[in-house]
Design a protein around this motif. Structure first.
Motif, PDB file in Angstrom:
ATOM      1  N   PRO A  89       0.817  -1.482   0.079  1.00 35.75           N
ATOM      2  CA  PRO A  89       0.151  -0.177   0.109  1.00 35.75           C
ATOM      3  C   PRO A  89       0.756   1.269   0.276  1.00 35.75           C
ATOM      4  O   PRO A  89       1.808   1.084   0.735  1.00 35.75           O
ATOM      5  N   GLU A  90       0.747   2.232  -0.696  1.00 33.54           N
ATOM      6  CA  GLU A  90       1.233   3.294  -0.658  1.00 33.54           C
ATOM      7  C   GLU A  90       1.486   4.142   0.427  1.00 33.54           C
ATOM      8  O   GLU A  90       0.201   3.913   1.935  1.00 33.54           O
ATOM      9  N   PRO A  91       2.628   4.580   0.636  1.00 27.07           N
ATOM     10  CA  PRO A  91       2.641   5.399   2.871  1.00 27.07           C
ATOM     11  C   PRO A  91       1.270   6.289   2.394  1.00 27.07           C
ATOM     12  O   PRO A  91       0.953   7.078   2.040  1.00 27.07           O
ATOM     13  N   LEU A  92       0.898   6.298   4.101  1.00 30.48           N
ATOM     14  CA  LEU A  92       0.414   7.155   4.391  1.00 30.48           C
ATOM     15  C   LEU A  92       1.003   8.355   4.475  1.00 30.48           C
ATOM     16  O   LEU A  92       1.902   8.606   4.630  1.00 30.48           O
ATOM     17  N   ALA A  93      -0.270   9.594   4.213  1.00 33.58           N
ATOM     18  CA  ALA A  93       0.672  11.086   4.664  1.00 33.58           C
ATOM     19  C   ALA A  93       0.798  10.689   5.753  1.00 33.58           C
ATOM     20  O   ALA A  93       0.079  10.817   6.688  1.00 33.58           O
ATOM     21  N   PRO A  94       1.610  11.787   6.550  1.00 35.51           N
ATOM     22  CA  PRO A  94       2.008  11.925   8.257  1.00 35.51           C
ATOM     23  C   PRO A  94       1.022  12.673   8.498  1.00 35.51           C
ATOM     24  O   PRO A  94       0.850  13.644   8.050  1.00 35.51           O
ATOM     25  N   PRO A  95       0.652  12.688   9.134  1.00 37.24           N
ATOM     26  CA  PRO A  95      -0.634  13.728  10.489  1.00 37.24           C
ATOM     27  C   PRO A  95      -0.358  15.006  10.609  1.00 37.24           C
ATOM     28  O   PRO A  95       1.201  15.352  11.338  1.00 37.24           O
ATOM     29  N   ALA A  96      -0.871  15.170   9.994  1.00 39.85           N
ATOM     30  CA  ALA A  96      -0.884  17.044  10.771  1.00 39.85           C
ATOM     31  C   ALA A  96      -0.603  17.236  12.343  1.00 39.85           C
ATOM     32  O   ALA A  96      -0.531  16.995  12.942  1.00 39.85           O
ATOM     33  N   PRO A  97       0.964  18.138  12.200  1.00 41.60           N
ATOM     34  CA  PRO A  97       1.255  17.957  13.543  1.00 41.60           C
ATOM     35  C   PRO A  97      -0.102  18.563  14.707  1.00 41.60           C
ATOM     36  O   PRO A  97      -0.309  19.361  14.358  1.00 41.60           O
ATOM     37  N   ALA A  98      -0.106  18.196  15.883  1.00 36.54           N
ATOM     38  CA  ALA A  98      -0.798  18.639  16.906  1.00 36.54           C
ATOM     39  C   ALA A  98      -0.961  20.491  17.428  1.00 36.54           C
ATOM     40  O   ALA A  98       0.035  20.637  17.509  1.00 36.54           O
ATOM     41  N   THR A  99      -1.638  20.908  17.677  1.00 32.04           N
ATOM     42  CA  THR A  99      -1.693  21.918  17.715  1.00 32.04           C
ATOM     43  C   THR A  99      -1.932  22.076  19.423  1.00 32.04           C
ATOM     44  O   THR A  99      -2.583  21.681  20.161  1.00 32.04           O
ATOM     45  N   PRO A 100      -0.957  22.733  20.070  1.00 28.16           N
ATOM     46  CA  PRO A 100      -0.543  22.622  21.295  1.00 28.16           C
ATOM     47  C   PRO A 100      -1.684  23.735  22.290  1.00 28.16           C
ATOM     48  O   PRO A 100      -2.805  24.183  20.979  1.00 28.16           O
ATOM     49  N   SER A 101      -1.941  23.514  23.594  1.00 26.50           N
ATOM     50  CA  SER A 101      -2.767  24.637  24.194  1.00 26.50           C
ATOM     51  C   SER A 101      -2.074  25.298  23.686  1.00 26.50           C
ATOM     52  O   SER A 101      -1.092  26.307  24.206  1.00 26.50           O
ATOM     53  N   PRO A 102      -3.016  26.949  23.832  1.00 26.97           N
ATOM     54  CA  PRO A 102      -2.464  28.419  24.059  1.00 26.97           C
ATOM     55  C   PRO A 102      -1.547  28.479  25.402  1.00 26.97           C
ATOM     56  O   PRO A 102      -2.178  27.545  26.286  1.00 26.97           O
ATOM     57  N   PRO A 103      -0.606  28.853  25.368  1.00 32.55           N
ATOM     58  CA  PRO A 103       0.016  28.925  26.653  1.00 32.55           C
ATOM     59  C   PRO A 103      -0.226  30.435  27.123  1.00 32.55           C
ATOM     60  O   PRO A 103       0.294  30.697  28.635  1.00 32.55           O
ATOM     61  N   TYR A 104      -1.731  31.395  27.303  1.00 27.83           N
ATOM     62  CA  TYR A 104      -1.894  32.409  27.739  1.00 27.83           C
ATOM     63  C   TYR A 104      -3.189  31.746  28.585  1.00 27.83           C
ATOM     64  O   TYR A 104      -4.480  31.084  28.906  1.00 27.83           O
ATOM     65  N   ARG A 105      -3.405  33.037  30.051  1.00 30.63           N
ATOM     66  CA  ARG A 105      -4.359  32.167  30.773  1.00 30.63           C
ATOM     67  C   ARG A 105      -5.071  33.715  30.846  1.00 30.63           C
ATOM     68  O   ARG A 105      -4.704  34.278  31.468  1.00 30.63           O
ATOM     69  N   VAL A 106      -6.676  33.952  31.380  1.00 30.89           N
ATOM     70  CA  VAL A 106      -6.993  34.980  31.304  1.00 30.89           C
ATOM     71  C   VAL A 106      -7.384  35.570  32.151  1.00 30.89           C
ATOM     72  O   VAL A 106      -7.555  34.585  33.101  1.00 30.89           O
ATOM     73  N   ILE A 107      -6.622  36.519  32.323  1.00 24.09           N
ATOM     74  CA  ILE A 107      -7.340  37.567  33.340  1.00 24.09           C
ATOM     75  C   ILE A 107      -8.219  38.026  34.056  1.00 24.09           C
ATOM     76  O   ILE A 107      -8.898  38.374  34.698  1.00 24.09           O
ATOM     77  N   GLY A 108      -8.608  38.688  32.433  1.00 23.08           N
ATOM     78  CA  GLY A 108     -10.050  39.845  32.888  1.00 23.08           C
ATOM     79  C   GLY A 108      -9.782  40.173  31.431  1.00 23.08           C
ATOM     80  O   GLY A 108      -9.377  40.050  30.718  1.00 23.08           O
ATOM     81  N   LYS A 109     -11.677  40.599  31.159  1.00 26.33           N
ATOM     82  CA  LYS A 109     -11.736  41.556  29.866  1.00 26.33           C
ATOM     83  C   LYS A 109     -12.488  42.813  29.964  1.00 26.33           C
ATOM     84  O   LYS A 109     -12.480  43.096  30.918  1.00 26.33           O
ATOM     85  N   GLN A 110     -11.902  44.042  28.874  1.00 28.49           N
ATOM     86  CA  GLN A 110     -13.126  45.037  29.211  1.00 28.49           C
ATOM     87  C   GLN A 110     -13.824  45.317  27.826  1.00 28.49           C
ATOM     88  O   GLN A 110     -13.030  45.633  26.627  1.00 28.49           O
ATOM     89  N   LEU A 111     -14.706  45.837  27.651  1.00 33.49           N
ATOM     90  CA  LEU A 111     -15.008  46.932  26.318  1.00 33.49           C
ATOM     91  C   LEU A 111     -14.803  47.857  26.628  1.00 33.49           C
ATOM     92  O   LEU A 111     -15.415  48.711  27.448  1.00 33.49           O
ATOM     93  N   ALA A 112     -13.444  48.887  25.613  1.00 34.18           N
ATOM     94  CA  ALA A 112     -13.671  50.179  26.150  1.00 34.18           C
ATOM     95  C   ALA A 112     -13.680  50.425  23.903  1.00 34.18           C
ATOM     96  O   ALA A 112     -13.069  50.010  22.987  1.00 34.18           O
ATOM     97  N   GLY A 113     -14.628  51.600  24.003  1.00 28.26           N
ATOM     98  CA  GLY A 113     -14.856  52.279  22.486  1.00 28.26           C
ATOM     99  C   GLY A 113     -15.483  50.945  21.435  1.00 28.26           C
ATOM    100  O   GLY A 113     -15.033  51.028  20.093  1.00 28.26           O
ATOM    101  N   GLY A 114     -16.334  50.454  21.944  1.00 26.08           N
ATOM    102  CA  GLY A 114     -16.947  49.170  21.499  1.00 26.08           C
ATOM    103  C   GLY A 114     -16.324  47.817  21.260  1.00 26.08           C
ATOM    104  O   GLY A 114     -16.457  47.381  20.136  1.00 26.08           O
ATOM    105  N   GLN A 115     -15.398  47.928  21.626  1.00 23.60           N
ATOM    106  CA  GLN A 115     -14.200  46.958  20.551  1.00 23.60           C
ATOM    107  C   GLN A 115     -13.318  45.692  22.521  1.00 23.60           C
ATOM    108  O   GLN A 115     -12.807  46.723  23.073  1.00 23.60           O
ATOM    109  N   TRP A 116     -13.290  44.820  22.443  1.00 26.18           N
ATOM    110  CA  TRP A 116     -12.951  43.853  23.259  1.00 26.18           C
ATOM    111  C   TRP A 116     -11.174  43.908  23.418  1.00 26.18           C
ATOM    112  O   TRP A 116     -11.158  44.061  22.981  1.00 26.18           O
ATOM    113  N   GLU A 117     -10.784  44.342  24.970  1.00 24.77           N
ATOM    114  CA  GLU A 117      -9.545  44.037  25.180  1.00 24.77           C
ATOM    115  C   GLU A 117      -9.830  42.719  26.738  1.00 24.77           C
ATOM    116  O   GLU A 117     -10.549  42.888  27.062  1.00 24.77           O
ATOM    117  N   VAL A 118      -8.841  41.808  25.864  1.00 29.40           N
ATOM    118  CA  VAL A 118      -8.788  40.821  26.830  1.00 29.40           C
ATOM    119  C   VAL A 118      -7.780  41.009  27.269  1.00 29.40           C
ATOM    120  O   VAL A 118      -6.401  40.915  27.094  1.00 29.40           O
TER     121      VAL A 118
END
Length: 170
Positions: A89-118
């Protein structure tokens, strides 16, 4: 068994084996040869061994090979080699690299000038994320819509969401 006896047994065994080997080389070989040479031959057997065939003996012709391989019962009628193995059988394509989880921790959010800031924390550093901004070499903010923020892992362009909490202003 005492150690002194053990030290004497091993050399005795080697001595007995050496004697048997020497006796085997000289004894039976010459006696067997004498027996073989002493056997008398009969005159008829000696004559048959010397002359290949008498002129009166008919020589039969070699049978043709046309009948070989086809028997009426089909037992050896059609012997075929096995089929070749299927191609690998033809060799399978290598699987796509796994996406790591985001290294960020949410401290808070704010709506300023109609746009959200996190407000995010990564180790000892803190960041303010806006939609469309690149956080570092690997992460980009695609959109901020409470209760989630959508991020893109830039090396393989896969998206992930980060929970930032509900919008309580409504």
């Amino acid at each position: 068994m005492k150690p002194a006896q053990r030290r004497l047994i091993l050399p005795a065994i080697f001595l007995i084996l050496a004697i048997l080997v020497i006796a085997d080389r000289s004894g039976p070989g010459s006696a067997a040869q004498a027996v073989v040479e002493a056997a008398p031959r009969t005159h008829a057997a000696a004559q048959a061994a010397r002359s290949p065939a008498s002129p009166d003996t008919p020589i039969l012709p070699i049978a043709p090979r046309s009948g070989y391989g086809s028997s009426p019962d089909g037992f050896f009628g059609s012997v075929r080699p096995p089929a070749p193995p299927p191609p690998p059988p033809e060799p399978l394509a290598p699987p796509a690299p796994a996406t790591p989880s985001p290294p960020y921790r949410v401290i808070g959010k704010q709506l300023a000038g109609g746009q959200w800031e996190v407000f995010l924390a990564m180790g000892d550093a803190s960041l303010i994320a806006h939609a469309g901004e690149r956080l570092d070499a690997d992460w980009r903010v695609l959109s901020i819509r409470p209760p989630v923020m959508e991020l893109e892992y830039v090396p393989n362009k896969q998206r992930q969401t980060l929970a930032i909490g509900a919008d309580f202003n409504d």
